[in-house]
Enzyme design. Structure first.
Site, PDB file in Angstrom:
ATOM      1  N   VAL A  22     -19.233   2.254  -4.414  1.00 18.26           N
ATOM      2  CA  VAL A  22     -19.615   0.911  -3.965  1.00 18.26           C
ATOM      3  C   VAL A  22     -21.121   0.827  -3.695  1.00 18.26           C
ATOM      4  O   VAL A  22     -21.829  -0.022  -4.259  1.00 18.26           O
ATOM      5  CB  VAL A  22     -18.822   0.497  -2.695  1.00 18.26           C
ATOM      6  CG1 VAL A  22     -19.214  -0.901  -2.241  1.00 18.26           C
ATOM      7  CG2 VAL A  22     -17.316   0.567  -2.944  1.00 18.26           C
TER       8      VAL A  22
ATOM      9  N   GLY B 118     -21.941   5.947  -2.823  1.00 15.83           N
ATOM     10  CA  GLY B 118     -20.878   6.352  -3.747  1.00 15.83           C
ATOM     11  C   GLY B 118     -20.618   5.234  -4.733  1.00 15.83           C
ATOM     12  O   GLY B 118     -21.539   4.509  -5.135  1.00 15.83           O
TER      13      GLY B 118
ATOM     14  N   LYS C  23       0.858  -1.195   0.000  1.00 15.72           N
ATOM     15  CA  LYS C  23       0.000   0.000   0.000  1.00 15.72           C
ATOM     16  C   LYS C  23       0.889   1.238   0.000  1.00 15.72           C
ATOM     17  O   LYS C  23       2.030   1.184   0.476  1.00 15.72           O
ATOM     18  CB  LYS C  23      -0.879   0.000   1.262  1.00 15.72           C
ATOM     19  CG  LYS C  23      -2.097   0.884   1.168  1.00 15.72           C
ATOM     20  CD  LYS C  23      -3.256   0.166   0.534  1.00 15.72           C
ATOM     21  CE  LYS C  23      -4.473   1.037   0.421  1.00 15.72           C
ATOM     22  NZ  LYS C  23      -5.624   0.288  -0.092  1.00 15.72           N
TER      23      LYS C  23
HETATM   24  P1  NAD Z   1     -17.225   7.104  -2.370  1.00 12.16           P
HETATM   25  O1  NAD Z   1     -16.436   8.282  -1.944  1.00 12.16           O
HETATM   26  O2  NAD Z   1     -17.542   6.930  -3.813  1.00 12.16           O
HETATM   27  O3  NAD Z   1     -18.639   7.091  -1.578  1.00 12.16           O
HETATM   28  C1  NAD Z   1     -18.747   7.240  -0.206  1.00 12.16           C
HETATM   29  C2  NAD Z   1     -20.220   7.416   0.127  1.00 12.16           C
HETATM   30  O4  NAD Z   1     -20.350   7.434   1.535  1.00 12.16           O
HETATM   31  C3  NAD Z   1     -20.847   8.708  -0.371  1.00 12.16           C
HETATM   32  O5  NAD Z   1     -22.127   8.416  -0.876  1.00 12.16           O
HETATM   33  C4  NAD Z   1     -20.993   9.548   0.892  1.00 12.16           C
HETATM   34  O6  NAD Z   1     -22.095  10.443   0.850  1.00 12.16           O
HETATM   35  C5  NAD Z   1     -21.267   8.449   1.898  1.00 12.16           C
HETATM   36  N1  NAD Z   1     -21.070   8.879   3.285  1.00 12.16           N
HETATM   37  C6  NAD Z   1     -20.111   9.638   3.820  1.00 12.16           C
HETATM   38  N2  NAD Z   1     -20.339   9.833   5.136  1.00 12.16           N
HETATM   39  C7  NAD Z   1     -21.491   9.140   5.422  1.00 12.16           C
HETATM   40  C8  NAD Z   1     -22.251   8.935   6.599  1.00 12.16           C
HETATM   41  N3  NAD Z   1     -21.896   9.461   7.764  1.00 12.16           N
HETATM   42  N4  NAD Z   1     -23.372   8.167   6.512  1.00 12.16           N
HETATM   43  C9  NAD Z   1     -23.748   7.608   5.342  1.00 12.16           C
HETATM   44  N5  NAD Z   1     -23.066   7.777   4.202  1.00 12.16           N
HETATM   45  C10 NAD Z   1     -21.944   8.536   4.247  1.00 12.16           C
HETATM   46  O7  NAD Z   1     -16.469   5.851  -1.766  1.00 12.16           O
HETATM   47  P2  NAD Z   1     -16.506   4.339  -2.309  1.00 12.16           P
HETATM   48  O8  NAD Z   1     -15.441   4.172  -3.331  1.00 12.16           O
HETATM   49  O9  NAD Z   1     -17.915   3.957  -2.613  1.00 12.16           O
HETATM   50  O10 NAD Z   1     -15.988   3.549  -1.022  1.00 12.16           O
HETATM   51  C11 NAD Z   1     -16.850   3.301   0.076  1.00 12.16           C
HETATM   52  C12 NAD Z   1     -16.102   2.459   1.092  1.00 12.16           C
HETATM   53  O11 NAD Z   1     -15.688   1.227   0.511  1.00 12.16           O
HETATM   54  C13 NAD Z   1     -14.833   3.094   1.652  1.00 12.16           C
HETATM   55  O12 NAD Z   1     -14.720   2.688   2.993  1.00 12.16           O
HETATM   56  C14 NAD Z   1     -13.733   2.448   0.824  1.00 12.16           C
HETATM   57  O13 NAD Z   1     -12.489   2.443   1.512  1.00 12.16           O
HETATM   58  C15 NAD Z   1     -14.285   1.049   0.654  1.00 12.16           C
HETATM   59  N6  NAD Z   1     -13.764   0.344  -0.523  1.00 12.16           N
HETATM   60  C16 NAD Z   1     -13.923   0.866  -1.771  1.00 12.16           C
HETATM   61  C17 NAD Z   1     -13.427   0.186  -2.880  1.00 12.16           C
HETATM   62  C18 NAD Z   1     -13.626   0.710  -4.278  1.00 12.16           C
HETATM   63  O14 NAD Z   1     -13.210   0.042  -5.237  1.00 12.16           O
HETATM   64  N7  NAD Z   1     -14.260   1.859  -4.479  1.00 12.16           N
HETATM   65  C19 NAD Z   1     -12.749  -1.039  -2.699  1.00 12.16           C
HETATM   66  C20 NAD Z   1     -12.613  -1.561  -1.403  1.00 12.16           C
HETATM   67  C21 NAD Z   1     -13.127  -0.848  -0.325  1.00 12.16           C
END
Ligand code: NAD
Length: 364
Positions: free
Chosen positions: A182, A180, A73
């Protein structure tokens, strides 16, 4: 404090570039299974210790998905969350040059918090080797994470768990916390599979309709008015209320640490699929395990992104990538659930045990 153990970390690297003032960390945790793979995050507070813990999660995640990748990482310190695209590009290029000697020979980069296909394009251009990063734009032969491989993988994990419980997804309800990359694909795909999506949340709050929401209508409300709560077809709740609603499936897909010993007793879901990293705290997990809630741990549930990275590394197309995510996640979720049942251990313990067995058998 970073403690070395039987797995690693093998290398802890800190880099600094005087010209751009780029400060960054690269941790190579373990390479028994192959070249270390893990994303680059750009945040104002990132530390070497945080990067180490994330690299260790990648060691487990890659082993659990049965990929020939080790765990690594990177983190780059930025002054504020919203820096300009130009400054971001400058820092990514400086970081790429600073770690060039190790990349792609023992480390391959990818997207993470605050980095996406644009940053991966900059990283690769500065390195000079197309295989130094995955998650690149399509015109660079990439499979960007923006295609939704992670959310797709979360849904495959849920389908496997539903079949393990002899249930039918079409008779089940679901709540998705976070909308978002995911969360939005999880909600859309679960709806397509026939589940009733009764609640969705984002940072603005939760929208809830026990008769079922229409996901596309929630997408439109968020696009037009900034939050899912602007949807007219449900009742507005606080965002933490989503975790205790009467649903069959709960998908925390936003922040870590949201299910705690304070709300775990009130969780009514039968399945929790960890879309986000570590949304269930260890103390809450004890309570949920006692209640018989089936938890699909993040290290397999959200592994779709890294499986997609592997597909890109091998030069597979989008279609082949989605098929690979489906087969790897379903096969390994099944193994975890069977082991957990046979040995009467938690699903997370079963997952870590399988990862350790694979790592030990690859040890040179
Ligand atoms: P993103 O930034 O696209 O979306 C995040 C979402 O969370 C947004 O809709 C935001 O409004 C919402 N959010 C923020 N604070 C909040 C709260 N208090 N209550 C409810 N919703 C809230 O992020 P993402 O890429 O969808 O990732 C989401 C999670 O999954 C993160 O923890 C990330 O580390 C993990 N993850 C993502 C991936 C990937 O490929 N995108 C892979 C593995 C893990």
């Amino acid at each position: 404090m970073i403690k070395h153990d039987s797995l690693g970390p093998e290398k802890l690297i800190e880099v600094y570039d005087q010209k751009t003032k780029m400060k960054g960390f690269l941790v190579i945790d373990n390479t028994w299974l192959g070249v270390a793979k893990g994303g680059i995050r750009m945040t104002p507070m990132v530390t070497q210790e945080e990067v180490f813990h994330l690299a260790r999660r990648m060691t487990y995640k890659n082993a659990l998905s049965d990929l020939p990748f080790g765990g690594g990482k990177s983190g780059i310190l930025i002054s504020a969350k919203n820096i300009s695209v130009e400054k971001k590009g400058e820092l990514i290029r400086a970081f790429s040059k600073a770690v060039k000697e190790l990349c792609p020979s023992i480390y391959i980069a990818g997207p993470d918090v605050n980095t996406g296909e644009k940053e991966m394009a900059e990283f690769v251009k500065a390195n000079g080797d197309l295989s130094s990063a995955t998650g690149k734009p399509e015109e660079m032969k990439g499979l960007p994470h923006e295609l939704g491989s992670t959310g797709f993988g979360v849904v495959q994990a849920i389908l496997e768990a539903v079949s393990f419980m002899n249930r039918d997804i079409k008779s089940m309800s679901a709540a998705v916390a976070g909308f978002g990359n995911v969360g939005s694909s999880v909600a859309g795909l679960l709806e397509k599979e026939g589940a009733k999506i009764v609640a969705i949340s984002d940072s603005g709050g939760t929208i809830y309709n026990p008769s079922g929401l229409v996901v596309q209508e929630v997408v439109n409300a968020k696009k037009e008015n900034g939050s899912v709560v602007k949807s007219k077809n449900g009742q507005q709740l606080k965002n933490e209320e989503i975790f205790t609603l009467p649903v069959d499936i709960l998908v925390p897909a936003a922040l870590g640490g949201v299910i705690t010993d304070k709300n775990a007793n009130d969780v009514k879901a039968k399945i929790i699929a960890e879309g986000a990293n570590l949304p269930v705290r260890p103390d809450a997990e004890l309570v949920l395990n006692r209640k018989g809630v089936l938890i699909i741990p993040d290290i397999i549930a959200n592994a779709g992104g890294v499986i997609s990275s592997y597909a890109e590394h091998k030069g597979f197309d989008e279609d082949h990538m989605f098929k690979l995510v489906e087969s790897k996640i379903k096969t390994n979720v099944k193994k975890i659930l069977e082991k957990s049942k046979e040995e009467d251990i938690t699903t997370r313990e079963a997952a870590i045990k399988i990862a350790h067995q694979r790592l030990e058998s690859a040890r040179k």
